[in-house]
Design a protein around this motif. Structure first.
Motif, PDB file in Angstrom:
ATOM      1  N   GLU A  41     -62.668  10.268  38.623  1.00 50.38           N
ATOM      2  CA  GLU A  41     -61.229  10.502  38.709  1.00 50.38           C
ATOM      3  C   GLU A  41     -60.951  11.799  39.475  1.00 50.38           C
ATOM      4  O   GLU A  41     -61.616  12.807  39.268  1.00 50.38           O
ATOM      5  N   SER A  42     -59.958  11.769  40.325  1.00 46.11           N
ATOM      6  CA  SER A  42     -59.588  12.984  41.048  1.00 46.11           C
ATOM      7  C   SER A  42     -58.936  13.966  40.081  1.00 46.11           C
ATOM      8  O   SER A  42     -58.347  13.553  39.069  1.00 46.11           O
ATOM      9  N   PRO A  43     -59.009  15.258  40.370  1.00 45.76           N
ATOM     10  CA  PRO A  43     -58.328  16.237  39.506  1.00 45.76           C
ATOM     11  C   PRO A  43     -56.827  15.952  39.397  1.00 45.76           C
ATOM     12  O   PRO A  43     -56.245  16.120  38.320  1.00 45.76           O
ATOM     13  N   GLU A  44     -56.227  15.505  40.469  1.00 48.18           N
ATOM     14  CA  GLU A  44     -54.795  15.210  40.444  1.00 48.18           C
ATOM     15  C   GLU A  44     -54.491  14.067  39.480  1.00 48.18           C
ATOM     16  O   GLU A  44     -53.500  14.108  38.749  1.00 48.18           O
ATOM     17  N   ALA A  45     -55.329  13.033  39.489  1.00 51.35           N
ATOM     18  CA  ALA A  45     -55.122  11.899  38.581  1.00 51.35           C
ATOM     19  C   ALA A  45     -55.296  12.326  37.133  1.00 51.35           C
ATOM     20  O   ALA A  45     -54.514  11.933  36.261  1.00 51.35           O
ATOM     21  N   HIS A  47     -54.848  15.342  35.907  1.00 50.20           N
ATOM     22  CA  HIS A  47     -53.687  16.166  35.563  1.00 50.20           C
ATOM     23  C   HIS A  47     -52.459  15.297  35.322  1.00 50.20           C
ATOM     24  O   HIS A  47     -51.668  15.572  34.415  1.00 50.20           O
ATOM     25  N   GLY A  48     -52.306  14.254  36.119  1.00 56.15           N
ATOM     26  CA  GLY A  48     -51.180  13.340  35.933  1.00 56.15           C
ATOM     27  C   GLY A  48     -51.230  12.652  34.572  1.00 56.15           C
ATOM     28  O   GLY A  48     -50.205  12.539  33.893  1.00 56.15           O
ATOM     29  N   ASP A  51     -50.428  15.287  31.895  1.00 54.43           N
ATOM     30  CA  ASP A  51     -48.988  15.574  31.868  1.00 54.43           C
ATOM     31  C   ASP A  51     -48.216  14.466  31.164  1.00 54.43           C
ATOM     32  O   ASP A  51     -47.316  14.729  30.365  1.00 54.43           O
ATOM     33  N   LEU A  77     -59.224  21.418  32.396  1.00 59.27           N
ATOM     34  CA  LEU A  77     -57.984  20.648  32.439  1.00 59.27           C
ATOM     35  C   LEU A  77     -57.055  21.097  31.313  1.00 59.27           C
ATOM     36  O   LEU A  77     -55.853  21.296  31.519  1.00 59.27           O
ATOM     37  N   THR A  80     -55.550  24.538  32.133  1.00 57.31           N
ATOM     38  CA  THR A  80     -54.531  24.423  33.185  1.00 57.31           C
ATOM     39  C   THR A  80     -53.229  23.871  32.609  1.00 57.31           C
ATOM     40  O   THR A  80     -52.143  24.400  32.874  1.00 57.31           O
TER      41      THR A  80
END
Length: 142
Positions: A41-45, A47-48, A51, A77, A80
């Protein structure tokens, strides 16, 4: 209202702890969710997803984030997310810590974080004497 509880851990750890707590307590008294970032999984995914879970869990009183290992991907994660939202992040998640928090669902987010820290400090102990202090043969010879 009460604070939510988000477990961000290595794969399977948070889900297993949540399942065990449910087996012991029945219905959990705090809104609780477990998240394990996937290796692919990408860090952006990740984090999404974190969230979205935080949005679902925060009913106005915040979310306490518990993570298993500081400095690892799930812990990073968690930190952050906690910094971005002003949520406390407690590392070293274990079952006694989780059960202690779940026994005080009326506490504020910050008080739940303090409860988690106290459970961590007080919940780990050596339950038997050190081997050097044990007479295993019962005759004084060790």
């Amino acid at each position: 209202m009460s604070a939510g509880l988000l477990l961000i851990t290595h794969p399977g750890v948070g889900a297993a702890l949540q399942e065990t707590a449910e087996a012991i307590l029945g219905r959990l008294p705090l809104e609780t969710a477990a998240l394990s970032p996937q290796d692919a999984e990408s860090p952006e995914a990740a984090h999404g997803r974190a969230d979205a879970l935080a949005d679902r869990l925060d009913q106005g009183d915040g979310v306490v984030i518990l993570t298993d290992a500081y400095g690892a991907t799930p812990g990073n994660l968690a930190v952050t997310l906690g910094r971005a939202r002003g949520y406390p992040v407690i590392t070293g998640l274990n079952l006694p810590m989780l059960l202690r928090i779940l026994n005080y669902p009326w506490l504020s987010m910050d008080a739940l974080a303090e409860t988690a820290l106290a459970a961590a400090r007080n919940g780990i102990l050596q339950a038997t004497p050190p081997a050097a202090d044990t007479d295993r043969n019962g005759d004084g010879s060790g």
